[in-house]
Write an enzyme that holds these catalytic residues in place. Structure first.
Site: not given
Ligand SMILES: Cc1ncc(COP(=O)(O)O)c(C=O)c1O
Length: 443
Positions: A152, A254, A282
């Site tokens: 994700y 990521d 985060k």
């Molecule tokens: C690995 C990863 N990338 C991107 C995102 C997306 O982040 P956001 O919820 O701040 O849009 C998340 C969200 O949990 C994530 O775990």
């Protein structure tokens, strides 16, 4: 022995105010929540306040929180240092729409910590990965993106391919089918997203060969953390680095979940592998909505040259960048990580000890501060193996924890716990005490 049905009855009896709030919420918010990840059966608990490692719901019940907002709160809830800095900043204006000193300091701190020459701010992890992918496409002049099955990367179209594809449709292990999440993702986007198998370098090599000179980037979470906690096999990230160099694709880490969490400098520091572009969110926001992406100057020049678009009304607002600055310089210091990671390992070891004691078909895994219980005998190494577990057991474990005042991880079986800078040995001990009781019931 209490059955799951009895635990659900107990849950309903203890969360009556949450139930009324859910009924009210559902009239105006789909599912009664503002993010689909927050819903669960029979209805979620609604939170009144939070402090340190604890949250209190609208029924006045106290929970030790090991979700920490899906891992975003590495600083803990309402950390006094954060509250002081953010309160002061709030009085000095929350949006300028013009540059200011705090964004420069926050960017410098991010640059030093994650080895990035140039940084741009966003408001979320989704925005960070979206901009990173566009930047990679612009820099390489290629359209396709390689992602891993089960991973994700946020809520934008390119990322919403093969996130949790149904088992019956996934295709062969080495050549997973690219499948959109729900409806509304254009076919062209799916066609430009190629999917490989995590921890299988042959799969990645073959997918790259099949799409020779077409793949702009490989995007990955260095530890897969949207299907529990699935670390890379030894050497896998190094092999991906080499495959990117060979094929001309950029390597995008990521680090939304690993940045300033897996180690002081995130996964690049932990695994000693350098990415071309790093996506953050985060933990770096210190509890406020903030994301960032960065790379070497030559790549980020695509933005400076107005070839790759990046802008945003709220990007680098003074409130969020103050929180970022404060979190990185005063709370998430190098000294914090060894202790938090030790507690993370103690949790996993403690869970595994209890699992063995009661002969449960489960296993606990952690990488630093993040960990989870998988409801299968051995740790999965990819999405297909992860699918093969007893999800009903998870839900029983989930409600039993909530009934006993523990939020054991972020909600749903695909998440993990976070040991923040403020969790204590007492919190860890209590979680294990509760798990012992749960495991005894579940054996
Ligand atoms: C690995 C990863 N990338 C991107 C995102 C997306 O982040 P956001 O919820 O701040 O849009 C998340 C969200 O949990 C994530 O775990």
């Amino acid at each position: 022995m209490t059955t799951h049905a009895q635990e659900l009855e107990r849950y309903r009896a203890q969360t009556k105010a949450s139930h009324s709030m859910y009924e009210r919420a559902e009239k105006i918010l789909p599912l009664g929540v503002s993010s689909n990840f927050r819903t669960f059966e029979p209805y979620p608990i609604y939170i009144q306040r939070a402090e340190g490692s604890k949250m209190w719901d609208v029924d006045g019940r106290e929970y030790i929180d090991f979700s920490m907002c899906f891992g975003a709160l590495m600083v803990g809830h309402s950390h006094p240092t954060m509250v002081k800095a953010v309160a002061k900043a709030a009085g000095e204006g929350t949006l300028y729409g013009m540059p200011h000193d705090r964004e420069i300091r926050a960017a410098e701190l991010i640059g030093e910590r994650f080895g990035l020459e140039h940084v741009r701010f966003t408001n979320s992890g989704s925005e960070s990965t979206m901009h990173a992918l566009r930047l990679a496409r612009c820099y390489t002049g290629r359209d396709k993106v390689l992602k891993f099955e089960g991973a994700y990367h946020g809520g934008h179209d390119t990322a919403l391919v093969s996130v949790k594809p149904p088992k019956a449709k996934v295709g062969s292990v080495r050549h997973p089918k690219a499948l959109p999440v729900g409806h509304g993702i254009p076919d062209g986007t799916v066609a430009n997203t190629v999917v490989a198998q995590w921890n299988d370098v042959h799969s990645v090599r073959e997918v790259l060969q099949k799409n020779e000179n077409e793949v702009a980037a490989i995007i990955l979470e260095p530890v897969m953390m949207n299907i529990g906690v699935i670390p890379p096999k030894d050497g896998f990230l190094q092999e991906l680095r080499a495959l990117c160099d060979e094929s001309g694709a950029l390597l995008i880490f990521d680090e939304v979940k690993t940045g300033a969490k897996l180690a002081w400098g995130g996964a690049q520091e932990w695994f000693k592998v350098k990415a071309d572009i790093v996506c953050l969110a985060k933990a770096i926001g210190g509890g406020l909505p903030l994301g960032a992406f960065g790379a070497r100057r030559e790549i980020m020049n695509e933005i400076a040259q107005f070839r790759s678009f990046h802008a945003g009304t709220y990007a680098s607002n003074p409130l969020a960048t103050t929180a970022c600055m404060t979190a990185l310089s005063e709370v998430l210091t190098r000294e914090v990580f060894p202790r938090a990671m030790e507690l993370g390992s103690a949790l996993a070891e403690g869970h595994n000890h209890i699992i063995r004691k009661y002969g449960l078909s489960a296993c606990a895994v952690n990488v630093g501060v993040n960990g989870t219980v998988f409801w299968r005998k051995t740790p999965p190494t990819n999405y297909r193996e992860w699918l093969d577990q007893d999800f009903d057991a998870f839900w029983r474990y989930w409600h039993m924890n909530l009934n006993r005042g523990v939020i054991p991880q972020a909600q749903c079986y695909d998440e993990q716990w976070t040991v923040s800078a403020v969790h204590t040995e007492k919190d860890v001990y209590r979680m294990l005490e509760v798990f012992d009781e749960i495991a005894r019931e579940m054996r």
